[in-house]
Design an enzyme around this catalytic site. Structure first.
Site, PDB file in Angstrom:
ATOM      1  N   HIS A   1      -0.412  -2.644   2.317  1.00  0.00           N
ATOM      2  CA  HIS A   1      -1.011  -1.367   2.242  1.00  0.00           C
ATOM      3  C   HIS A   1      -2.382  -1.706   1.643  1.00  0.00           C
ATOM      4  CE1 HIS A   1      -1.838   2.285   0.127  1.00  0.00           C
ATOM      5  NE2 HIS A   1      -0.762   3.019   0.980  1.00  0.00           N
TER       6      HIS A   1
ATOM      7  N   GLU B   1      -3.838   3.505   8.317  1.00  0.00           N
ATOM      8  CA  GLU B   1      -4.221   4.347   7.459  1.00  0.00           C
ATOM      9  C   GLU B   1      -5.610   4.166   7.244  1.00  0.00           C
ATOM     10  OE1 GLU B   1      -0.795   5.514   4.810  1.00  0.00           O
ATOM     11  OE2 GLU B   1      -1.410   3.713   4.186  1.00  0.00           O
TER      12      GLU B   1
END
Ligand code: PGA
Length: 244
Positions: free
Chosen positions: A90, A162
């Site tokens: 992430h 993302e």
């Protein structure tokens, strides 16, 4: 449809979420649903999801099975509490905790070795996007972080795109920008792992996904699902995203 709870909620709040969320997605058989709470909430989440189709994942995973790795949690430990997935790489891990493409690859392999489905995140920062470097940056993350997998390993991963500038900022990539970037990622996959792998890999979009933009994002054939942060903390809001 994956929810990333980041560093929010206690076990009691986790149970309260599931009590409200479960009935709202009882009939949602069009997708897989995964909720990724903090390590300390995994057990509560697995217990609260029992008997439903909701799966539970971690937000990170170590590459080793066990050992002197203070602060880390391994795949077998996650398996033992009933988690099925792990987010890997992430952007917040990359930005604040020195996660690199190399450690992302190792953690992805660690997840796979111990039977977890990794949700491998890639994405560019605003400066990359503004200087027209998005595809190059994503290609670099792909080459160093994902291309090191074998074909068999690759077949088991989920990719999450993302854009860092869209995370928690309220700025969503337009559906067209997201779809175009997904196409570029899929082209990388095709080049490295072949057409079948490119056709079947699931690529999630993440970054300010909300109930009111989920439908239009999911309307893009290139977008296979979403990875949701803030809007996944509320059961009604995440359920309305799941049921877009
Ligand atoms: P956001 O976070 O939905 O709050 O933008 C997404 C993520 O970081 O996975």
């Amino acid at each position: 449809m994956a929810g990333n709870w980041k560093m929010y909620k206690t076990p009691a709040e986790t149970v309260a979420f599931f009590e409200k969320f479960r009935p709202l997605v009882e009939n949602s058989s069009h997708c897989e649903i995964v909720i990724c709470p903090s390590f300390t909430n995994l057990q509560a989440a697995v217990g609260a999801a029992k008997g439903s189709a909701i799966q539970v994942g971690a937000q990170n995973v170590a590459w080793a099975k066990e050992g002197a790795f203070t602060g880390e949690v391994s795949g077998p430990m996650l398996n033992a509490v009933g988690a099925s997935h792990a987010i890997v790489g992430h952007s917040e891990r990359r930005q604040y905790f020195n996660e690199t493409d190399e450690t992302v690859l190792k953690r992805t392999q660690g997840a796979l070795e111990f039977g977890l489905t990794p949700i491998v995140c890639i994405g560019e920062v605003l400066a990359d996007r503004e200087s027209g470097r998005t595809e190059a940056v994503l290609a670099g993350q792909f080459q160093k972080g994902i291309a090191g997998l074998t074909e068999q390993q690759f077949a088991k991963i989920v990719i999450a795109y993302e854009p860092v500038w869209a995370i928690g900022t309220g700025k969503t990539a337009t559906p067209e920008i997201a779809a175009e970037t997904h196409r570029a990622i899929r082209a990388q996959v095709r080049e490295k792992f072949g057409k079948d792998a490119a056709d079947s890999v699931r690529i999630l979009y993440g970054g300010s996904v909300k109930p009111d933009n989920a439908k239009v994002l999911m309307g893009q054939p290139e977008i296979d699902g979403v990875l949701v942060g803030g809007a996944a903390l509320d059961p009604v809001s995440f359920a309305s995203i799941v049921n877009f």
